[in-house]
Design an enzyme around this catalytic site. Structure first.
Site, PDB file in Angstrom:
ATOM      1  N   HIS A  56     -10.883  -5.818  -0.287  1.00  0.00           N
ATOM      2  CA  HIS A  56      -9.755  -7.111   0.095  1.00  0.00           C
ATOM      3  C   HIS A  56      -8.873  -6.756  -0.469  1.00  0.00           C
ATOM      4  O   HIS A  56      -8.803  -7.230  -1.146  1.00  0.00           O
ATOM      5  CB  HIS A  56     -10.239  -8.377   0.988  1.00  0.00           C
ATOM      6  CG  HIS A  56      -8.733  -9.103   1.268  1.00  0.00           C
ATOM      7  ND1 HIS A  56      -8.776  -8.641   2.651  1.00  0.00           N
ATOM      8  CD2 HIS A  56      -7.961  -9.500   1.074  1.00  0.00           C
ATOM      9  CE1 HIS A  56      -8.141  -9.600   2.716  1.00  0.00           C
ATOM     10  NE2 HIS A  56      -7.131 -10.228   1.763  1.00  0.00           N
ATOM     11  N   CYS A  57      -7.694  -6.261  -0.198  1.00  0.00           N
ATOM     12  CA  CYS A  57      -6.201  -5.932  -0.998  1.00  0.00           C
ATOM     13  C   CYS A  57      -5.453  -6.880  -1.031  1.00  0.00           C
ATOM     14  O   CYS A  57      -4.283  -6.922   0.336  1.00  0.00           O
ATOM     15  CB  CYS A  57      -5.934  -4.507  -0.841  1.00  0.00           C
ATOM     16  SG  CYS A  57      -4.528  -4.346  -2.294  1.00  0.00           S
TER      17      CYS A  57
END
Length: 208
Positions: A56-57
């Site tokens: 997850h960025c």
């Protein structure tokens, strides 16, 4: 009900779980209350399962997975290339300024009074940092693409390698790595290598 029965993906029949081996049962996500496909992971931030999830960025505000991993890698490579060109241009400008001044002390004196030179030095240092750190991140993801592994799978493989070292595991082979680097890269970037630099999603796999 879902804890007692299993939906057979091939026949579409509901089968009691006690009639199946554990290895033959698909994974089940208790958070989404649905079958979790191979290579999918549940993201606690997005609150859903992500197919072929890498991570997850927070900078992108979404998960990097099956449909956008290729775009994420392109973005990293483009950032490194553009920043490297900015670094070269900044260094060349500073070199020309130094040649005109002809003296390091004079350049240092002007640095304290000329905001343009000060900003250029700051830009060069910042560009160098971006090239180093984003370049390392891009290299890590390119290496993962070359072996058809996500970041999560690489971490899991490290754990399995430690078990192999401790002789807690007899053998291990990552099931999704293909015969060649090019074949692995095509699973993420698409079948045509000349289209890889173009932000266009054409994937030949189904998230596996």
């Amino acid at each position: 009900y879902t804890k007692q029965f299993h939906l057979d993906g091939e026949t579409g029949e509901i089968v009691p779980k006690d009639q199946l081996d554990q290895k033959d049962m698909p994974r089940w996500c208790h958070m989404c209350a649905q079958v979790k496909p191979p290579r999918a992971h549940h993201c606690s931030t997005c609150q859903r399962c992500i197919l072929k999830m890498d991570h997850h960025c927070p900078w992108m505000g979404t998960c990097i997975g099956f449909r956008n991993h290729c775009h994420f890698v392109r973005f990293l490579v483009y950032v490194v290339i553009c920043t490297f060109l900015s670094l070269i241009a900044g260094c060349w400008w500073m070199y020309e300024e130094y040649r005109e001044m002809g003296d390091t002390d004079e350049m240092i004196t002007q640095l304290a009074s000329d905001y343009k030179l000060y900003m250029m030095v700051f830009a060069v240092v910042a560009s160098l940092g971006v090239v180093v750190f984003v370049g390392a991140l891009a290299g890590y993801h390119i290496n993962g693409i070359s072996t058809n592994k996500t970041t999560i799978e690489a971490m899991e493989e490290d754990r399995l390698c430690r078990q192999l070292t401790r002789e807690q595991l007899q053998s291990y082979r990552f099931p999704y790595t293909l015969d060649s680097t090019f074949s692995n890269a095509k699973q993420t970037m698409g079948p045509s290598w000349w289209l890889w630099p173009i932000p266009w999603f054409i994937c030949i796999s189904h998230g596996q």
